[in-house]
Design a protein around this motif. Sequence first.
Motif, PDB file in Angstrom:
ATOM      1  N   GLY A   1      -8.688   3.055  15.881  1.00  0.00           N
ATOM      2  CA  GLY A   1      -9.558   3.323  17.022  1.00  0.00           C
ATOM      3  C   GLY A   1      -9.069   2.644  18.292  1.00  0.00           C
ATOM      4  N   ASP A   2      -9.888   2.745  19.343  1.00  0.00           N
ATOM      5  CA  ASP A   2      -9.518   2.224  20.662  1.00  0.00           C
ATOM      6  C   ASP A   2      -9.672   0.713  20.792  1.00  0.00           C
ATOM      7  OD1 ASP A   2      -9.065   4.839  21.473  1.00  0.00           O
ATOM      8  OD2 ASP A   2     -11.085   5.069  22.282  1.00  0.00           O
ATOM      9  N   ASN A   3     -10.563   0.101  20.014  1.00  0.00           N
ATOM     10  CA  ASN A   3     -10.873  -1.323  20.159  1.00  0.00           C
ATOM     11  C   ASN A   3     -10.730  -2.093  18.849  1.00  0.00           C
ATOM     12  OD1 ASN A   3     -11.914  -0.963  22.897  1.00  0.00           O
ATOM     13  ND2 ASN A   3     -13.631   0.063  21.913  1.00  0.00           N
ATOM     14  N   PRO A   4      -9.619  -1.959  18.141  1.00  0.00           N
ATOM     15  CA  PRO A   4      -9.545  -2.692  16.869  1.00  0.00           C
ATOM     16  C   PRO A   4      -9.468  -4.191  17.103  1.00  0.00           C
ATOM     17  CG  PRO A   4      -7.405  -1.789  17.402  1.00  0.00           C
ATOM     18  CD  PRO A   4      -8.366  -1.279  18.446  1.00  0.00           C
ATOM     19  N   LEU A   5      -9.971  -4.914  16.143  1.00  0.00           N
ATOM     20  CA  LEU A   5      -9.921  -6.378  16.209  1.00  0.00           C
ATOM     21  C   LEU A   5      -9.004  -6.906  15.130  1.00  0.00           C
ATOM     22  CD1 LEU A   5     -13.714  -7.039  16.705  1.00  0.00           C
ATOM     23  CD2 LEU A   5     -11.906  -7.780  18.255  1.00  0.00           C
TER      24      LEU A   5
ATOM     25  N   GLY B   1     -11.607  -2.042  12.227  1.00  0.00           N
ATOM     26  CA  GLY B   1     -11.340  -0.829  12.987  1.00  0.00           C
ATOM     27  C   GLY B   1     -12.601  -0.056  13.306  1.00  0.00           C
ATOM     28  N   HIS B   2     -12.524   0.754  14.358  1.00  0.00           N
ATOM     29  CA  HIS B   2     -13.555   1.702  14.786  1.00  0.00           C
ATOM     30  C   HIS B   2     -14.730   1.036  15.490  1.00  0.00           C
ATOM     31  CE1 HIS B   2     -11.046   4.223  12.412  1.00  0.00           C
ATOM     32  NE2 HIS B   2     -11.432   3.664  11.289  1.00  0.00           N
ATOM     33  N   THR B   3     -14.494  -0.094  16.133  1.00  0.00           N
ATOM     34  CA  THR B   3     -15.574  -0.743  16.877  1.00  0.00           C
ATOM     35  C   THR B   3     -15.880   0.052  18.145  1.00  0.00           C
ATOM     36  OG1 THR B   3     -13.984  -2.164  17.994  1.00  0.00           O
ATOM     37  CG2 THR B   3     -15.075  -3.066  16.042  1.00  0.00           C
ATOM     38  N   ARG B   4     -17.122  -0.008  18.554  1.00  0.00           N
ATOM     39  CA  ARG B   4     -17.545   0.667  19.783  1.00  0.00           C
ATOM     40  C   ARG B   4     -17.422  -0.286  20.967  1.00  0.00           C
ATOM     41  NH1 ARG B   4     -23.191   3.668  20.414  1.00  0.00           N
ATOM     42  NH2 ARG B   4     -21.900   5.439  19.899  1.00  0.00           N
ATOM     43  N   ARG B   5     -17.915  -1.471  20.782  1.00  0.00           N
ATOM     44  CA  ARG B   5     -17.952  -2.460  21.854  1.00  0.00           C
ATOM     45  C   ARG B   5     -17.490  -3.794  21.298  1.00  0.00           C
ATOM     46  NH1 ARG B   5     -21.546  -3.327  26.590  1.00  0.00           N
ATOM     47  NH2 ARG B   5     -20.183  -4.720  27.735  1.00  0.00           N
TER      48      ARG B   5
END
Length: 188
Positions: free
Chosen positions: A108-112, A126-130
Amino acid sequence: MRLGRLLLAALLGLVLVGSLTTAVHADPRWVFYTKDKTRYESPWFKGAHRVMVPYGCTTAPYYSPDSRCRDQRGFHHGLDIAMRCGTPLYAPYRFKVVSNDSLGPAYGDNPLLLRNARLGWDLVIGHTRRVYVREGQVVRRGTMFARAGDSGAPDGCHLHFERRAVGGGLSTATWPRPLLALTPRERP
């Protein structure tokens, strides 16, 4: 007689509303690649949620055939847990946020990429929104650090949890369930 009908109608209405409330929380895109219908709680996230794609060999179509798996199945290096978009994530341990440059678009766009060198793990989420933390930040236990989303996920809102060796790549991924401390939700 009329009072009895009104009470029956009210009771049926409450049952209907209760079932709709449960249905509202389901994402119509969810596909579960496990027969496990248990809802699990974890100190990492709020609420109790089902596993969508388990760790290991899977029939989920997103993974290339892997020699570890029979019948041309793919290997999933993490654990996907279905949850509503916006579900908060909390830090059950102290960790450091490290660069996610090594992670590809599948997360996703914001992986940690989180690290606890003392306890010996990296955790990919993966796949976090915020995301409320930044690279280099040390996050204390109990901090809400992100929210679930569906970025990069074709099958709806969920989170991907992948445990790796400290500084290791995908080949070092191991079963993440113990780190997540998943416990079945008690039925009332």
